[in-house]
Write an enzyme that holds these catalytic residues in place. Structure first.
Site, mmCIF file in Angstrom:
data_model
loop_
_atom_site.group_PDB
_atom_site.id
_atom_site.type_symbol
_atom_site.label_atom_id
_atom_site.label_comp_id
_atom_site.label_asym_id
_atom_site.label_seq_id
_atom_site.Cartn_x
_atom_site.Cartn_y
_atom_site.Cartn_z
ATOM 1 N N SER A 77 0.843 -1.192 0.000
ATOM 2 C CA SER A 77 0.000 0.000 0.000
ATOM 3 C C SER A 77 0.879 1.242 0.000
ATOM 4 C CB SER A 77 -0.906 0.025 1.231
ATOM 5 O OG SER A 77 -1.607 1.256 1.326
ATOM 6 N N TYR B 277 -1.727 0.411 10.270
ATOM 7 C CA TYR B 277 -1.784 -0.265 8.968
ATOM 8 C C TYR B 277 -0.565 0.101 8.132
ATOM 9 C CZ TYR B 277 -3.580 -1.267 4.236
ATOM 10 O OH TYR B 277 -3.738 -1.717 2.955
#
Length: 245
Positions: free
Chosen positions: A137, A150
Site C-alpha cells: 500500500s 496499517y
C-alpha cells in the site's frame, strides 16, 4: 500458466484472476470463506480457466503455511505466478489504545504475509522460475496519524518484499511489490469515495498484470500515486506535523 492466489476472494485478486482466466490459466485459490471461494472459482471457469482448485484456510495461521505452500506446488506441478492479496484495514483509533488490536493488524498485514513469502521462496528458489506479487500500500511510504498502524505493517512488508526480490533475483524468481492508492473495494466501504484518486479493481488488476509481464520491482497503481507519495515524503517534518493526513 499456473497461478496461485492467496486471498482469492478479495476484489483486486478476483479482477487479476479474470484477466488470466481469459488465457486459459490454471488456478489454485486460497481464501477463508469456502462459499465465496466456490463462487469465484465458478466464475473463473466460466471465463475460460482450464482448471481451478480451491482450498480454504486461515492465512493468519502461520503454523499451516509450509503445508499449504507444499500443497499448491504438488497440485500444480510448477508455479508460474503467485499473488498475495489478503489483508485488513483495521480501526486506527481503536488500535491506538488497544495493543492487542494493534498487534493483530500487524500480524495479519505483515507477519503472516512474510511467513507465506518465506515458504514460497523455499519452494520456488530451487526451481529457479516464477513471479511473486505482493499487495502492499502507499500507506507504507510515510507514517501518518490517520493510519500509522496499517501503514507500519505495509512499510515492513515493503522492506521484506524488496529484500526477498534481491535474494531471489539471481535464481530467476521475480518478486514485485504492488502499492495501490485508494481502491473501491469492500475493504474501503466505510470510507467516502469521492474525487479522481479512487480507482476500480479492474484498473489496478491491469496495472498488476502489466507490471508482472515486465518484471518490475514496484507497481504504484494508478500510476499517479508514485508522484503523490514522492511529494508527501518530501514534506519537511516541521511542516508535516501540522498537517492532518
Amino acid at each position: 500458466m499456473n497461478i496461485v492466489i492467496f486471498g482469492a476472494t478479495s476484489a483486486i485478486a478476483q479482477a487479476v484472476a479474470r484477466l488470466y482466466a481469459k488465457d486459459g490459466a490454471n488456478f489454485f485459490l486460497v481464501a477463508r470463506k469456502g462459499d465465496r471461494l466456490n463462487t469465484v472459482a465458478s466464475d473463473l471457469r466460466a471465463r475460460g480457466a482450464q482448471c481451478v482448485t480451491t482450498q480454504t484456510a486461515d492465512l493468519t495461521d502461520r503454523a499451516g503455511h509450509a503445508q499449504l505452500v507444499a500443497l499448491t506446488a504438488s497440485t500444480l506441478g510448477t508455479i508460474d505466478r503467485v499473488l498475495l492479496a489478503y489483508g485488513t484495514l483495521g480501526d486506527q483509533r481503536a488500535g491506538e489504545t488497544n495493543s492487542a488490536l494493534m498487534e493483530r493488524e500487524i500480524h495479519t498485514n505483515f507477519l503472516s504475509v512474510a511467513s507465506l513469502l518465506t515458504e514460497l521462496a523455499n519452494v520456488m528458489e530451487p526451481v529457479g522460475a516464477g513471479n511473486i506479487a505482493v499487495i502492499g500500500s502507499v500507506a507504507g511510504d510515510r507514517g501518518r496519524q490517520s493510519n500509522y498502524i496499517y501503514g507500519s505493517a505495509k512499510a515492513g512488508l515493503a522492506a521484506f518484499t524488496l529484500g526477498l526480490r534481491h535474494r531471489l533475483a539471481p535464481r530467476g524468481v521475480s518478486v514485485t511489490l504492488v502499492k495501490p492508492g485508494f481502491v473501491d473495494t469492500p475493504m474501503t466501504e466505510a470510507i467516502a469515495k469521492r474525487g479522481p484518486l479512487w480507482a476500480a479493481p479492474d484498473r489496478v488488476a491491469r496495472d498488476i498484470r502489466r507490471g508482472l509481464d515486465h518484471g518490475v520491482a514496484v507497481i504504484y497503481t494508478p500510476w499517479f500515486w508514485r508522484w503523490i507519495m514522492l511529494i508527501v515524503c518530501a514534506v519537511p517534518d516541521a511542516i508535516f506535523r501540522r498537517i492532518r493526513l
